[in-house]
Design a protein around this motif. Structure first.
Motif, PDB file in Angstrom:
ATOM      1  N   PRO A  19       0.814  -1.229   0.000  1.00 57.36           N
ATOM      2  CA  PRO A  19       0.000   0.000   0.000  1.00 57.36           C
ATOM      3  C   PRO A  19       0.842   1.272   0.000  1.00 57.36           C
ATOM      4  CG  PRO A  19      -0.818  -1.590   1.611  1.00 57.36           C
ATOM      5  CD  PRO A  19       0.488  -2.117   1.128  1.00 57.36           C
ATOM      6  N   ASP A  20       2.046   1.197   0.549  1.00 54.31           N
ATOM      7  CA  ASP A  20       2.978   2.321   0.464  1.00 54.31           C
ATOM      8  C   ASP A  20       3.681   2.224  -0.883  1.00 54.31           C
ATOM      9  OD1 ASP A  20       4.969   4.190   0.621  1.00 54.31           O
ATOM     10  OD2 ASP A  20       5.633   3.639   2.632  1.00 54.31           O
ATOM     11  N   THR A  21       3.298   3.081  -1.802  1.00 55.91           N
ATOM     12  CA  THR A  21       3.754   2.956  -3.186  1.00 55.91           C
ATOM     13  C   THR A  21       5.092   3.637  -3.455  1.00 55.91           C
ATOM     14  OG1 THR A  21       2.499   4.949  -3.824  1.00 55.91           O
ATOM     15  CG2 THR A  21       1.375   2.815  -4.034  1.00 55.91           C
ATOM     16  N   ARG A  22       5.714   4.188  -2.437  1.00 57.89           N
ATOM     17  CA  ARG A  22       6.922   4.977  -2.683  1.00 57.89           C
ATOM     18  C   ARG A  22       8.049   4.134  -3.277  1.00 57.89           C
ATOM     19  NH1 ARG A  22       7.459   7.842   3.089  1.00 57.89           N
ATOM     20  NH2 ARG A  22       6.731   5.737   3.664  1.00 57.89           N
ATOM     21  N   VAL A  23       8.236   2.919  -2.776  1.00 54.43           N
ATOM     22  CA  VAL A  23       9.317   2.073  -3.283  1.00 54.43           C
ATOM     23  C   VAL A  23       9.054   1.688  -4.742  1.00 54.43           C
ATOM     24  CG1 VAL A  23      10.482  -0.152  -3.049  1.00 54.43           C
ATOM     25  CG2 VAL A  23       9.957   1.206  -1.010  1.00 54.43           C
ATOM     26  N   ALA A  24       7.805   1.307  -5.047  1.00 55.68           N
ATOM     27  CA  ALA A  24       7.461   0.931  -6.422  1.00 55.68           C
ATOM     28  C   ALA A  24       7.620   2.120  -7.364  1.00 55.68           C
ATOM     29  CB  ALA A  24       6.039   0.383  -6.474  1.00 55.68           C
ATOM     30  N   LYS A  25       7.180   3.292  -6.920  1.00 53.05           N
ATOM     31  CA  LYS A  25       7.332   4.482  -7.770  1.00 53.05           C
ATOM     32  C   LYS A  25       8.799   4.774  -8.043  1.00 53.05           C
ATOM     33  CE  LYS A  25       3.046   6.902  -6.519  1.00 53.05           C
ATOM     34  NZ  LYS A  25       2.458   8.078  -5.837  1.00 53.05           N
ATOM     35  N   GLY A  85      -3.369   5.881  -5.722  1.00 53.15           N
ATOM     36  CA  GLY A  85      -3.717   4.464  -5.676  1.00 53.15           C
ATOM     37  C   GLY A  85      -2.570   3.569  -6.079  1.00 53.15           C
ATOM     38  N   PRO A  86      -2.857   2.292  -6.309  1.00 53.88           N
ATOM     39  CA  PRO A  86      -1.810   1.308  -6.584  1.00 53.88           C
ATOM     40  C   PRO A  86      -1.225   1.446  -7.987  1.00 53.88           C
ATOM     41  CG  PRO A  86      -3.967   0.287  -6.790  1.00 53.88           C
ATOM     42  CD  PRO A  86      -4.210   1.676  -6.266  1.00 53.88           C
ATOM     43  N   LEU A  87      -0.007   0.930  -8.137  1.00 56.12           N
ATOM     44  CA  LEU A  87       0.611   0.776  -9.446  1.00 56.12           C
ATOM     45  C   LEU A  87       0.345  -0.653  -9.897  1.00 56.12           C
ATOM     46  CD1 LEU A  87       2.286   3.048  -7.867  1.00 56.12           C
ATOM     47  CD2 LEU A  87       4.117   2.557  -9.495  1.00 56.12           C
ATOM     48  N   VAL A  88       0.021  -0.841 -11.159  1.00 55.63           N
ATOM     49  CA  VAL A  88      -0.321  -2.162 -11.683  1.00 55.63           C
ATOM     50  C   VAL A  88       0.698  -2.553 -12.744  1.00 55.63           C
ATOM     51  CG1 VAL A  88      -2.072  -3.570 -12.815  1.00 55.63           C
ATOM     52  CG2 VAL A  88      -2.766  -1.754 -11.229  1.00 55.63           C
ATOM     53  N   ALA A  89       1.388  -3.658 -12.508  1.00 52.88           N
ATOM     54  CA  ALA A  89       2.418  -4.126 -13.438  1.00 52.88           C
ATOM     55  C   ALA A  89       1.804  -4.993 -14.518  1.00 52.88           C
ATOM     56  CB  ALA A  89       3.472  -4.920 -12.670  1.00 52.88           C
ATOM     57  N   ARG A  90       2.207  -4.749 -15.765  1.00 58.93           N
ATOM     58  CA  ARG A  90       1.662  -5.501 -16.897  1.00 58.93           C
ATOM     59  C   ARG A  90       2.779  -5.827 -17.898  1.00 58.93           C
ATOM     60  NH1 ARG A  90      -3.719  -5.496 -16.310  1.00 58.93           N
ATOM     61  NH2 ARG A  90      -4.788  -3.695 -15.439  1.00 58.93           N
ATOM     62  N   PRO A  91       3.448  -6.973 -17.752  1.00 58.19           N
ATOM     63  CA  PRO A  91       4.382  -7.375 -18.803  1.00 58.19           C
ATOM     64  C   PRO A  91       3.620  -7.623 -20.101  1.00 58.19           C
ATOM     65  CG  PRO A  91       4.013  -9.173 -17.253  1.00 58.19           C
ATOM     66  CD  PRO A  91       3.334  -7.968 -16.677  1.00 58.19           C
ATOM     67  N   VAL A  92       4.183  -7.218 -21.220  1.00 53.61           N
ATOM     68  CA  VAL A  92       3.495  -7.309 -22.511  1.00 53.61           C
ATOM     69  C   VAL A  92       3.934  -8.586 -23.221  1.00 53.61           C
ATOM     70  CG1 VAL A  92       3.090  -6.194 -24.732  1.00 53.61           C
ATOM     71  CG2 VAL A  92       3.374  -4.798 -22.665  1.00 53.61           C
TER      72      VAL A  92
END
Length: 385
Positions: free
Chosen positions: A245-251, A274-281
């Motif tokens: 929920p703490d998005t700082r590391v992901a950002k 809100g959350p970051l959503v990862a989507r490999p293509v």
């Protein structure tokens, strides 16, 4: 003795392609049952905006008798396009004049239009397919996670990139394209993120550099939907906890890919809500095909999942569904003739779209980006389709 319920036509997957097929069949008096693993229509977000092409998505809606109902869903202004470089210098800024052939619409609204056009009970929710097998004479049995087994005369895999039905006709698997997306959103942008709102404009937005970029659009509710895109190893995303929920590391991990980029572009991630959503293509090989297999076929991503860099995925899925429905209706009592006619048109069309998508990916992230995309919009060298 266990009684196995039989459905003449069984569609796995209630995405845009599967629903379009069910609707076109319904228009022609052919009953179909659709099964989807989601618990309900509202179980998950349906993604952002789609540009619905005149020759494919709109043609499918016309075949489904829904083109007029579609028009009020169009996001006015959504066909505007803005292209920037990594320094936030604007190289192309086109307004939506309202005369284009690719109007924008929210995916969720389009899906609801199709769902609402079907008889109640057509879609069975919470139905996860665990296996499917041929039982002779063109018939198949489908097994679900709850132990239910159903039989069908015609099985259609409309169940996406990791289709459970595809192995009946093909051993191909999607491959990682080398590009990953991380999806973010900036809500109530005009009030809460005015600088980002002004930067993006009213429609589609691209800010591109070598091997990376930002692709975004403004949604009708005033939010900004942003896809950060970059070339990375396939396992890169698994090394970042996008569920925290703490998005700082992901950002911070995402922004490492955009060191040296203009701070107004980096803010699209730094200020995201809100959350970051990862989507490999992933994509199936260009030219993916299969031999005619009695009683079963594929449509949409199950047949030809491709990168989104030609804007063809949803449009192709809908056209697949419409053309399959029309082919079956044109060959009453001869399902195999209908399937053969459908696949004869499908496979070369899908190959061309997949090739355009692969070319679009390459040109978007060329060393001289965004020049490739600018050439494409100008219809000059590097045009992707």
């Amino acid at each position: 003795m266990t009684t196995v319920t039989h459905h003449p036509v069984l569609i796995v997957g209630a995405g845009l392609g599967g629903l379009t097929l069910a609707r076109v069949l319904h228009v022609h008096g052919i009953e179909a049952a659709v099964f989807d693993l989601d618990a309900s229509p509202a179980a998950r977000a349906q993604g952002g905006m789609l540009d619905i092409h005149e020759e494919s998505g709109q043609a499918a809606l016309a075949a489904a008798g829904l083109l007029e109902e579609f028009r009020p869903l169009v996001h006015l202004g959504g066909q505007a396009v803005r292209v920037l470089d990594r320094h936030a210098v604007v190289h192309l800024d086109e307004e939506d004049e309202g005369d284009g052939d690719r109007p924008e619409v929210e995916r969720g609204h389009l899906r609801d239009l199709l769902l609402d056009s079907l008889p109640a009970g057509t879609v069975r929710w919470g139905a996860k397919v665990t296996g499917a097998r041929a039982v002779g004479g063109g018939r198949h049995e489908v097994t679900f996670a709850d132990g239910t087994v159903l039989s069908t005369d015609l099985l259609v895999g409309a169940d996406g990139a990791w289709s459970r039905i595809r192995p009946l006709v093909s051993d191909a698997l999607p491959r990682y394209t080398g590009v990953s997306f991380v999806e973010v959103e900036l809500r109530d942008a005009d009030r809460r993120h005015p600088e980002s709102a002004a930067l993006l404009g009213g429609g589609m937005f691209f800010a591109l550099g070598e091997d990376r970029g930002f692709l975004a659009h403004r949604e009708p509710d005033g939010s900004l939907h942003v896809y950060t895109a970059f070339r990375a190893a396939e396992d890169w995303l698994s090394g970042v906890d996008f569920t925290d929920p703490d998005t700082r590391v992901a950002k911070a991990a995402v922004l490492e890919h955009f060191t040296g980029w203009d701070e107004r572009l980096r803010a699209l991630v730094a200020d995201a809500d809100g959350p970051l959503v990862a989507r490999p293509v992933h994509a199936l090989p260009v030219g993916h095909s299969w031999e005619r297999t009695p009683g079963v076929t594929l449509l949409g991503d199950a047949a030809h999942v491709m990168s989104p860099f030609a804007g063809e995925g949803a449009n192709m899925a809908m056209l697949d569904g419409a053309e399959l429905g029309l082919a079956l209706a044109a060959h009453p009592g001869d399902t195999e003739a209908g399937l053969a006619a459908y696949e004869k048109a499908l496979l070369p069309r899908a190959t061309a779209a997949a090739a355009a998508s692969a070319e679009g990916l390459a040109l978007c992230f060329r060393q001289d980006a965004p020049q490739g995309l600018l050439d494409m919009f100008a219809g000059g060298p590097g045009q992707a389709g």
